[in-house]
Scaffold this motif. Sequence first.
Motif, mmCIF file in Angstrom:
data_model
loop_
_atom_site.group_PDB
_atom_site.id
_atom_site.type_symbol
_atom_site.label_atom_id
_atom_site.label_comp_id
_atom_site.label_asym_id
_atom_site.label_seq_id
_atom_site.Cartn_x
_atom_site.Cartn_y
_atom_site.Cartn_z
ATOM 1 N N PHE A 35 0.842 -1.201 0.000
ATOM 2 C CA PHE A 35 0.000 0.000 0.000
ATOM 3 C C PHE A 35 0.874 1.247 0.000
ATOM 4 N N ILE A 36 0.498 2.188 -0.860
ATOM 5 C CA ILE A 36 1.169 3.491 -0.931
ATOM 6 C C ILE A 36 0.092 4.567 -0.910
ATOM 7 N N SER A 37 0.265 5.571 -0.066
ATOM 8 C CA SER A 37 -0.673 6.683 -0.014
ATOM 9 C C SER A 37 0.117 7.976 -0.086
ATOM 10 N N ARG A 38 -0.258 8.885 -0.962
ATOM 11 C CA ARG A 38 0.514 10.108 -1.159
ATOM 12 C C ARG A 38 -0.398 11.267 -1.572
ATOM 13 N N ILE A 39 0.158 12.461 -1.501
ATOM 14 C CA ILE A 39 -0.561 13.684 -1.874
ATOM 15 C C ILE A 39 0.215 14.382 -2.975
ATOM 16 N N GLU A 40 -0.461 14.730 -4.045
ATOM 17 C CA GLU A 40 0.209 15.380 -5.167
ATOM 18 C C GLU A 40 0.715 16.764 -4.792
ATOM 19 N N ASP A 41 1.758 17.199 -5.480
ATOM 20 C CA ASP A 41 2.324 18.523 -5.264
ATOM 21 C C ASP A 41 1.275 19.584 -5.573
ATOM 22 N N ALA A 79 -3.950 22.902 10.695
ATOM 23 C CA ALA A 79 -4.920 21.950 11.216
ATOM 24 C C ALA A 79 -4.481 20.507 11.065
ATOM 25 N N VAL A 80 -3.890 20.174 9.931
ATOM 26 C CA VAL A 80 -3.560 18.779 9.646
ATOM 27 C C VAL A 80 -2.430 18.727 8.632
ATOM 28 N N THR A 81 -1.496 17.801 8.810
ATOM 29 C CA THR A 81 -0.374 17.689 7.880
ATOM 30 C C THR A 81 -0.731 16.772 6.720
ATOM 31 N N ARG A 82 0.057 16.905 5.658
ATOM 32 C CA ARG A 82 -0.134 16.035 4.499
ATOM 33 C C ARG A 82 0.070 14.574 4.889
ATOM 34 N N PHE A 83 1.025 14.314 5.759
ATOM 35 C CA PHE A 83 1.294 12.953 6.196
ATOM 36 C C PHE A 83 0.089 12.354 6.920
ATOM 37 N N GLU A 84 -0.542 13.139 7.804
ATOM 38 C CA GLU A 84 -1.712 12.654 8.525
ATOM 39 C C GLU A 84 -2.845 12.296 7.575
#
Length: 274
Positions: A35-41, A79-84
Amino acid sequence: MTRSLLPFIALALCAGCASQRLAGADLDRVRRPAFISRIEDGAGPRSFVFREDSAYGDKLKKLEPVEADRRLTVKLQQAVTRFEISERLRVNTLTQLPREAPWTYTVDPARVASVLESFLVEEVPANAPDYDLVTPLGADTIVEFVVQEYGMRSKKGHAGAFLRGYGRMFTLDGRSEVWRHPFEVDQVESGAEHLDPFKVGKNPDLFRQALTTLLDQVALEFVKDLTPKDRRGGPTVAAPPGPAAPDAATPTFAEPPKPSDPELPPGELPDPDP
């Protein structure tokens, strides 16, 4: 570029991102998923609250809508990080999948993060990772969740959080995609309770709570997709134990001038209404 153009852009982008149902036979061939979870730039957080909704004009007074959105964006970042965000989507999906193959043979997420050099950093890498790095861990399939945009928007004085992206599954041998699920969840469109942007400005955790609700909603959609009914399946494994959820009178004197509005502190939004 205004958000009014985004639906047309999203339509063009999603032309090649249509949903693809996961067939049971395809899932039966999976032996060891990673499993990989990420947020685009540049995915966010973004605020489209004040620029696109004139309902807050009186409240903003001299504060320009663009500046108000910039200040709100800063609050959303607190409020919340990209990692969270990425981790909640991954963990909530994985922990709700049935205790059966192939989900009981998932590659250790710490090892996946380590080889992708994201284990010791807070931010998940924005660019697509080198999936071949996961092959030596024994993985034969990647389950990937990608957040493309998130933040707050408003329509006719009704604000809320939004989240957009996709989930997909593909084989490492040949990159054959066997499942894809684009998602777009929006509290404004769904008619959820108003998320007062001025209250968020004073208490950013309100945005985190709203976004958490959307992430959990998407995770449930993923779980449903990843448990097709037409598969042969494998032996069920017992789940590990866990914790037990107008005045008629005319004045005869001149009305004193109204006091000028107090200046807002730097970087702050107006106070919410009582």
